[in-house]
Design a protein around this motif. Structure first.
Motif, PDB file in Angstrom:
ATOM      1  N   UNK A 156       0.841  -1.193   0.000  1.00 16.45           N
ATOM      2  CA  UNK A 156       0.000   0.000   0.000  1.00 16.45           C
ATOM      3  C   UNK A 156       0.876   1.244   0.000  1.00 16.45           C
ATOM      4  N   UNK A 157       0.531   2.217  -0.835  1.00 18.12           N
ATOM      5  CA  UNK A 157       1.267   3.475  -0.897  1.00 18.12           C
ATOM      6  C   UNK A 157       0.352   4.538  -1.504  1.00 18.12           C
ATOM      7  N   UNK A 158       0.336   5.747  -0.948  1.00 13.20           N
ATOM      8  CA  UNK A 158      -0.437   6.811  -1.595  1.00 13.20           C
ATOM      9  C   UNK A 158       0.167   7.134  -2.955  1.00 13.20           C
ATOM     10  N   UNK A 159      -0.639   7.033  -4.002  1.00 15.35           N
ATOM     11  CA  UNK A 159      -0.107   7.211  -5.355  1.00 15.35           C
ATOM     12  C   UNK A 159       0.433   8.598  -5.607  1.00 15.35           C
ATOM     13  N   UNK A 160      -0.240   9.620  -5.081  1.00 13.21           N
ATOM     14  CA  UNK A 160       0.193  11.002  -5.287  1.00 13.21           C
ATOM     15  C   UNK A 160       1.121  11.435  -4.153  1.00 13.21           C
ATOM     16  N   UNK A 161       2.273  10.821  -4.089  1.00 12.77           N
ATOM     17  CA  UNK A 161       3.245  11.118  -3.028  1.00 12.77           C
ATOM     18  C   UNK A 161       4.633  10.757  -3.515  1.00 12.77           C
ATOM     19  N   UNK A 162       5.655  11.226  -2.800  1.00  8.39           N
ATOM     20  CA  UNK A 162       7.022  10.870  -3.155  1.00  8.39           C
ATOM     21  C   UNK A 162       7.233   9.376  -3.043  1.00  8.39           C
ATOM     22  N   UNK A 163       6.700   8.753  -1.992  1.00 13.96           N
ATOM     23  CA  UNK A 163       6.835   7.304  -1.828  1.00 13.96           C
ATOM     24  C   UNK A 163       6.190   6.579  -3.003  1.00 13.96           C
ATOM     25  N   UNK A 164       5.012   7.051  -3.421  1.00 12.26           N
ATOM     26  CA  UNK A 164       4.332   6.429  -4.548  1.00 12.26           C
ATOM     27  C   UNK A 164       5.143   6.549  -5.827  1.00 12.26           C
ATOM     28  N   UNK A 165       5.694   7.738  -6.058  1.00 11.74           N
ATOM     29  CA  UNK A 165       6.503   7.964  -7.252  1.00 11.74           C
ATOM     30  C   UNK A 165       7.726   7.040  -7.261  1.00 11.74           C
ATOM     31  N   UNK A 166       8.357   6.879  -6.111  1.00  7.97           N
ATOM     32  CA  UNK A 166       9.543   6.040  -6.028  1.00  7.97           C
ATOM     33  C   UNK A 166       9.210   4.570  -6.285  1.00  7.97           C
ATOM     34  N   UNK A 167       8.098   4.103  -5.740  1.00  5.40           N
ATOM     35  CA  UNK A 167       7.744   2.693  -5.905  1.00  5.40           C
ATOM     36  C   UNK A 167       7.209   2.387  -7.299  1.00  5.40           C
ATOM     37  N   UNK A 168       6.420   3.297  -7.849  1.00  9.48           N
ATOM     38  CA  UNK A 168       5.865   3.066  -9.187  1.00  9.48           C
ATOM     39  C   UNK A 168       6.982   2.954 -10.215  1.00  9.48           C
ATOM     40  N   UNK A 169       8.038   3.741 -10.039  1.00  7.52           N
ATOM     41  CA  UNK A 169       9.137   3.703 -10.998  1.00  7.52           C
ATOM     42  C   UNK A 169      10.238   2.721 -10.658  1.00  7.52           C
ATOM     43  N   UNK A 170      10.153   2.063  -9.501  1.00  4.13           N
ATOM     44  CA  UNK A 170      11.233   1.162  -9.055  1.00  4.13           C
ATOM     45  C   UNK A 170      11.321  -0.091  -9.918  1.00  4.13           C
ATOM     46  N   UNK A 171      12.522  -0.597 -10.020  1.00  6.01           N
ATOM     47  CA  UNK A 171      12.783  -1.854 -10.730  1.00  6.01           C
ATOM     48  C   UNK A 171      12.175  -1.850 -12.132  1.00  6.01           C
ATOM     49  N   UNK A 172      12.281  -0.718 -12.815  1.00  6.52           N
ATOM     50  CA  UNK A 172      11.756  -0.621 -14.170  1.00  6.52           C
ATOM     51  C   UNK A 172      10.257  -0.785 -14.262  1.00  6.52           C
ATOM     52  N   UNK A 173       9.562  -0.465 -13.173  1.00  6.53           N
ATOM     53  CA  UNK A 173       8.103  -0.586 -13.170  1.00  6.53           C
ATOM     54  C   UNK A 173       7.605  -1.966 -12.803  1.00  6.53           C
ATOM     55  N   UNK A 174       8.491  -2.841 -12.327  1.00  2.95           N
ATOM     56  CA  UNK A 174       8.116  -4.228 -12.040  1.00  2.95           C
ATOM     57  C   UNK A 174       7.142  -4.358 -10.875  1.00  2.95           C
ATOM     58  N   UNK A 175       7.043  -3.317 -10.017  1.00  2.00           N
ATOM     59  CA  UNK A 175       6.181  -3.422  -8.843  1.00  2.00           C
ATOM     60  C   UNK A 175       4.763  -2.896  -9.093  1.00  2.00           C
ATOM     61  N   UNK A 176       4.526  -2.262 -10.224  1.00  2.00           N
ATOM     62  CA  UNK A 176       3.274  -1.544 -10.440  1.00  2.00           C
ATOM     63  C   UNK A 176       2.035  -2.416 -10.245  1.00  2.00           C
ATOM     64  N   UNK A 177       2.058  -3.622 -10.750  1.00  2.73           N
ATOM     65  CA  UNK A 177       0.859  -4.463 -10.721  1.00  2.73           C
ATOM     66  C   UNK A 177       0.463  -4.878  -9.312  1.00  2.73           C
ATOM     67  N   UNK A 178       1.418  -4.884  -8.389  1.00  2.00           N
ATOM     68  CA  UNK A 178       1.099  -5.316  -7.019  1.00  2.00           C
ATOM     69  C   UNK A 178       0.935  -4.141  -6.060  1.00  2.00           C
ATOM     70  N   UNK A 179       1.086  -2.904  -6.562  1.00  2.86           N
ATOM     71  CA  UNK A 179       0.931  -1.736  -5.704  1.00  2.86           C
ATOM     72  C   UNK A 179      -0.539  -1.348  -5.568  1.00  2.86           C
ATOM     73  N   UNK A 180      -0.917  -1.020  -4.350  1.00  2.00           N
ATOM     74  CA  UNK A 180      -2.244  -0.466  -4.086  1.00  2.00           C
ATOM     75  C   UNK A 180      -2.040   1.020  -3.824  1.00  2.00           C
ATOM     76  N   UNK A 181      -2.451   1.871  -4.771  1.00  2.00           N
ATOM     77  CA  UNK A 181      -2.127   3.295  -4.720  1.00  2.00           C
ATOM     78  C   UNK A 181      -3.344   4.188  -4.468  1.00  2.00           C
ATOM     79  N   UNK A 182      -4.444   3.614  -4.025  1.00  2.00           N
ATOM     80  CA  UNK A 182      -5.688   4.381  -3.865  1.00  2.00           C
ATOM     81  C   UNK A 182      -5.710   5.241  -2.604  1.00  2.00           C
ATOM     82  N   UNK A 183      -4.723   5.111  -1.742  1.00  2.68           N
ATOM     83  CA  UNK A 183      -4.749   5.760  -0.428  1.00  2.68           C
ATOM     84  C   UNK A 183      -4.417   7.242  -0.519  1.00  2.68           C
TER      85      UNK A 183
END
Length: 277
Positions: A156-183
């Protein structure tokens, strides 16, 4: 153009004429004391610092007003698109909708480029160091040496945040499908972790601590990303550039609150461990 002397001549030698020079030369601090209240700008919807009229910045603002011997007058406002807009609206000019500026704005990054870009304000008195962190369930995720270990796991990560930006772009985008960004924020993400909906939650240190600190099931640690600010950033307060006396009085109040232990108590009420910045 009518100058100050012309105004006094027009008014004559009555009581108003005698007091007008004082009014014209009043400092921001003397205006606060004359008014009997300290108007404190507070960001809306920023837990645990401010949400629904409560939080760390509310308590801090009240303590600052108390130190000046005046009433606390909160002025909540929604964050604009950038910090420069917030400083203009709440510190040195006022909002075009008709409110502000405040006497002091809380939760301002103590950042030299920001100060240089906004010469109309004075930023001072850092009272918290923020960091991008991640919390995880120790049973489900015993170790986290790199973000690659999160692949395929619900986070879980707030999508509109620095943490969200870092995770969405991490590992070439490999984490995107498992991220919950609705918070909306890291507090909501941490509560999702607490409920068992995800194995990890990312956000700001303050957000994650407020929910999870002291719960042995979870650990909170720096986000293992080379793109995350290693030392985080300090947040303090801002006044108009010429409000020197007010800034000195508020800095003295923060020093006293820190030295007496009251600042740590204010943070502890929100489940945060305060340390000198």
């Amino acid at each position: 153009m009518i100058n100050r002397r012309g105004i006094l001549r027009a008014l004559g030698a009555g009581p108003l004429a005698a007091t007008l020079p004082d009014l014209l030369s009043a400092t921001p601090l003397s205006k606060v004391k004359s008014r009997g209240s300290l108007v404190v700008g507070l960001y809306k919807d920023m837990p645990p610092f401010h949400a629904d009229g409560a939080g760390i910045d509310v308590e801090l603002g009240r303590a600052l007003a108390e130190s000046l011997g005046v009433a606390f007058s909160p002025l909540p406002f929604p964050a604009d698109e950038n910090m420069g807009d917030d400083l203009r609206n709440m510190v040195w000019k006022g909002h075009y909708l008709g409110y502000g500026p405040a006497d002091v704005l809380l939760h301002v990054p103590v950042d030299r480029p920001l100060m240089e870009a906004n010469p109309q304000v004075r930023v001072f008195a850092p009272y918290w160091r923020e960091r991008v962190m991640i919390a995880r369930n120790l049973e489900q995720l015993p170790a986290l040496d790199s973000l690659a270990a999160l692949a395929g796991k619900a986070v879980a990560v707030p999508g509109q945040s620095l943490a969200g930006w870092l995770l969405i772009g991490a590992e070439g985008g490999a984490l995107r499908d498992s991220l919950s960004t609705k918070w909306n924020d890291g507090v909501e993400a941490a509560k999702a972790l607490q409920r068992g909906e995800v194995v990890a939650a990312a956000g700001l240190a303050s957000e994650l601590q407020a929910v999870l600190r002291g719960d042995a099931r979870f650990v909170i640690e720096p986000l293992p990303s080379p793109r995350a600010p290693r030392d985080g950033w300090a947040v303090g307060m801002a006044v108009k550039k010429d409000a020197t006396e007010l800034a000195q009085a508020l800095q003295g109040a923060v020093n006293q609150l820190a030295g007496s232990g009251r600042l740590a108590e204010i943070f502890a009420k929100a489940n945060l461990a305060w340390r000198p910045v």
